[in-house]
Design a protein around this motif. Structure first.
Motif, PDB file in Angstrom:
ATOM      1  N   ARG A 169       0.836  -1.202   0.000  1.00 54.29           N
ATOM      2  CA  ARG A 169       0.000   0.000   0.000  1.00 54.29           C
ATOM      3  C   ARG A 169       0.874   1.257   0.000  1.00 54.29           C
ATOM      4  NH1 ARG A 169      -2.141   0.342   5.256  1.00 54.29           N
ATOM      5  NH2 ARG A 169      -0.296   1.599   5.580  1.00 54.29           N
ATOM      6  N   ASP A 170       1.895   1.253   0.869  1.00 58.95           N
ATOM      7  CA  ASP A 170       2.748   2.435   0.958  1.00 58.95           C
ATOM      8  C   ASP A 170       3.575   2.614  -0.323  1.00 58.95           C
ATOM      9  OD1 ASP A 170       1.635   2.696   3.417  1.00 58.95           O
ATOM     10  OD2 ASP A 170       3.377   1.993   4.547  1.00 58.95           O
ATOM     11  N   ARG A 192       1.262   3.957  -2.950  1.00 60.04           N
ATOM     12  CA  ARG A 192       0.982   5.392  -2.729  1.00 60.04           C
ATOM     13  C   ARG A 192       2.177   6.230  -3.190  1.00 60.04           C
ATOM     14  NH1 ARG A 192      -1.865   4.986   3.239  1.00 60.04           N
ATOM     15  NH2 ARG A 192      -3.949   4.484   2.474  1.00 60.04           N
ATOM     16  N   ARG A 193       3.390   5.740  -2.879  1.00 59.82           N
ATOM     17  CA  ARG A 193       4.579   6.475  -3.362  1.00 59.82           C
ATOM     18  C   ARG A 193       4.575   6.484  -4.886  1.00 59.82           C
ATOM     19  NH1 ARG A 193       7.194   3.473   0.607  1.00 59.82           N
ATOM     20  NH2 ARG A 193       8.114   2.069  -0.927  1.00 59.82           N
ATOM     21  N   PHE A 199       1.965   6.433  -7.026  1.00 61.43           N
ATOM     22  CA  PHE A 199       1.020   7.409  -7.598  1.00 61.43           C
ATOM     23  C   PHE A 199       1.496   8.842  -7.349  1.00 61.43           C
ATOM     24  CE2 PHE A 199      -2.095   3.774  -7.301  1.00 61.43           C
ATOM     25  CZ  PHE A 199      -2.206   3.625  -8.675  1.00 61.43           C
ATOM     26  N   SER A 200       2.112   9.047  -6.196  1.00 61.01           N
ATOM     27  CA  SER A 200       2.619  10.377  -5.896  1.00 61.01           C
ATOM     28  C   SER A 200       3.751  10.743  -6.873  1.00 61.01           C
ATOM     29  CB  SER A 200       3.127  10.360  -4.447  1.00 61.01           C
ATOM     30  OG  SER A 200       3.607  11.578  -4.087  1.00 61.01           O
ATOM     31  N   GLN A 219      -6.601   0.494  -1.765  1.00 59.66           N
ATOM     32  CA  GLN A 219      -6.412   1.626  -0.848  1.00 59.66           C
ATOM     33  C   GLN A 219      -5.641   2.757  -1.538  1.00 59.66           C
ATOM     34  OE1 GLN A 219      -4.437  -0.730   2.249  1.00 59.66           O
ATOM     35  NE2 GLN A 219      -5.967   0.019   3.683  1.00 59.66           N
ATOM     36  N   ALA A 220      -4.574   2.377  -2.270  1.00 59.96           N
ATOM     37  CA  ALA A 220      -3.754   3.408  -2.915  1.00 59.96           C
ATOM     38  C   ALA A 220      -4.547   4.130  -4.007  1.00 59.96           C
ATOM     39  CB  ALA A 220      -2.494   2.780  -3.491  1.00 59.96           C
ATOM     40  N   GLY A 248      -7.120   6.540  -2.633  1.00 59.62           N
ATOM     41  CA  GLY A 248      -6.515   7.746  -2.057  1.00 59.62           C
ATOM     42  C   GLY A 248      -6.051   8.753  -3.100  1.00 59.62           C
ATOM     43  N   PHE A 249      -5.959   8.328  -4.358  1.00 60.12           N
ATOM     44  CA  PHE A 249      -5.449   9.245  -5.397  1.00 60.12           C
ATOM     45  C   PHE A 249      -6.477   9.554  -6.476  1.00 60.12           C
ATOM     46  CE2 PHE A 249      -1.477   8.454  -3.408  1.00 60.12           C
ATOM     47  CZ  PHE A 249      -0.701   9.556  -3.710  1.00 60.12           C
ATOM     48  N   GLN A 272     -11.560   6.882  -0.420  1.00 61.78           N
ATOM     49  CA  GLN A 272     -10.884   6.027   0.554  1.00 61.78           C
ATOM     50  C   GLN A 272     -11.852   5.506   1.621  1.00 61.78           C
ATOM     51  OE1 GLN A 272      -7.581   8.410   1.547  1.00 61.78           O
ATOM     52  NE2 GLN A 272      -6.258   6.668   1.922  1.00 61.78           N
TER      53      GLN A 272
END
Ligand code: SF4
Ligand code: SF4
Length: 434
Positions: free
Chosen positions: A207-208, A211-212, A214-215, A269-270, A273-274, A420
């Motif tokens: 997940r983390d 997220r990194r 997509f960021s 989740q990721a 969140g985006f 989310q």
């Protein structure tokens, strides 16, 4: 070429006949200049390579148009080894009435950003794509960590080059998509915790990392993204003969069923969140459906491969239900009578997103049209999937077709800032967020 309107009437006509708008994936070539460990077509793999003959390519495009194909993809290998040919074919496809035409690249053309001719090359590339008929163009990226991605692909410098090239694309009104090939690199350089001993840690690792990812995609200048699910074929389909070698036995792409369920939960989740910051094609309803399959449940919406979606392998005209059922050739695509193919779907042997995502998205509509009362009852019964599916439909509307030539509408996307929360209530998320 302009962005086409979605042909609602034609699509509805097919849905009323129990069919999904047709899709054809043409492997233009199986040649590739990258070294990806997760793919059997990498430049080190030894097999006889093929590329479509010009006449065969034209015959396929014309046949696809004649049969009312809605979406045509040119895949590889590396399609941009033949940029001129693909641009010309996509122009022809659009002119013949196929509304959605796409291709992609491993990004090899973005190498050499430090050379003086780089800007001119990028402008020329963007101009060629702008003048083609393409309305979806993806660029592969496997990790937030440029070093990991470039080392695995054997393409040093592509990420920096990509960052420098994207403004040239925007100048031509183009918004390419970042395409994540989901494998173990998505979690970062450190290995993931053991999924059995520490499922929450395994899920959080991915997940983390996602997220990194997509960021990073956002900071590189992308506004659109998509994810391809792992393509190590599950055990039960090992006897099927893949004609599309985008599979591998490499550990980086192999996940147990329990790991896959956690991986899809992490991706869910990721993505959620985006959704208000990027247009991400990956449907939350498909992630829930595939996570359920990974946990052993029967597929509620099996794949439309071989029914409405088809694959043609490089070097010929033979159509297959997909790239992974090579032992079931359907004959030459131009000779196929799509209306005579039985409508019922049953295959769920793999998670090829090109075919599985649209199958899940169209599934409830087919159910409702075929059996309105029973279909509505099933949707009410499975509230979790229905909620995510409705959310996906609303989101897709806000994304306006994810088009290469359509800028994102951040005002419309802002409504999804709370996606989310909606995922948090679904059983796709077995581990709490940390
Ligand atoms: S994944 Fe794509 S870029 Fe990588 S080796 Fe396979 S075809 Fe080439
Ligand atoms: S699930 Fe779809 S893509 Fe996968 S093997 Fe079956 S028909 Fe092919």
């Amino acid at each position: 070429m302009n962005t086409p309107r979605f042909p609602w009437r034609k699509a509805l006509g097919r849905l009323l006949r129990g069919r999904v708008p047709a899709q054809l994936v043409v492997q233009y070539t199986d040649r590739c200049n990258a070294l990806c460990a997760q793919c059997g077509m990498n430049a080190r793999a030894r097999f006889l390579r093929s590329t479509l003959h010009a006449d065969a390519a034209v015959a396929l495009v014309d046949a696809a148009a004649e049969k009312g194909v809605l979406a045509l993809s040119f895949t590889g290998g590396e399609p941009l080894l033949y940029l001129g040919e693909i641009a010309e074919l996509s122009r022809r496809a659009r002119a013949k009435g196929i509304p959605f035409v796409r291709t992609g690249t491993n990004g090899f053309l973005f190498r050499g950003w430090e050379r003086p001719d780089f800007s001119d090359r990028m402008r020329h590339l963007a101009e060629t794509i702008a003048e083609s008929g393409l309305n979806n163009f993806w660029i592969s990226l496997d990790s937030a960590d440029a070093g990991l991605h470039e080392q695995n692909r054997g393409l040093p410098g592509v990420v920096r080059g990509l960052e420098k090239a994207l403004p040239a694309f925007r100048e031509f009104g183009l918004f390419p998509a970042a395409n994540l090939g989901l494998n173990r690199l998505a979690g970062g350089a450190q290995p993931a915790p053991d999924a059995e001993a520490d499922p929450e840690g395994f899920q959080a690792h991915f997940r983390d990392g996602l997220r990194r990812f997509f960021s990073r995609v956002e900071s590189l200048g992308f506004s659109t993204a998509n994810a391809c699910y792992p393509m190590s074929l599950p055990e039960e389909s090992a006897s099927r003969e893949a004609v599309y070698a985008a599979t591998s036995a490499a550990d980086m792409i192999r996940f147990s069923r329990a790991e896959l369920a956690l991986l899809y939960a992490a991706l869910s989740q990721a993505v959620a969140g985006f959704r208000h910051r990027l247009r991400i094609f990956t449907p939350l309803s498909a992630l829930l459906a595939l996570a359920r399959e990974a946990r052993g449940q029967a597929a509620r919406f099996p794949c439309r491969g071989g029914i409405d979606f088809f694959f043609v392998q490089a070097g010929g005209l033979t159509a297959y239900p997909c790239g992974y059922r090579g032992s079931e050739p359907l004959g030459e695509f131009p000779d196929l009578d799509l209306a005579r193919i039985p409508r019922a779907a049953s295959c769920s042997a793999c998670h090829w997103e090109c075919f599985r995502d649209p199958s899940v998205l169209a599934g409830p509509v087919l159910e409702l049209l075929a059996h309105p009362l029973a279909g509505a009852a099933r949707l009410l019964e499975d509230r979790e999937l229905t909620r995510l599916w409705l959310e996906d439909l609303r989101y897709y509307r806000a994304c306006n077709g994810f088009g290469l030539r359509t800028p994102p509408d951040f005002f419309a996307l802002a409504h999804f800032a709370r996606s989310q929360d909606r995922v948090a209530g679904a059983s796709i998320e077995p581990a709490p967020a940390r």
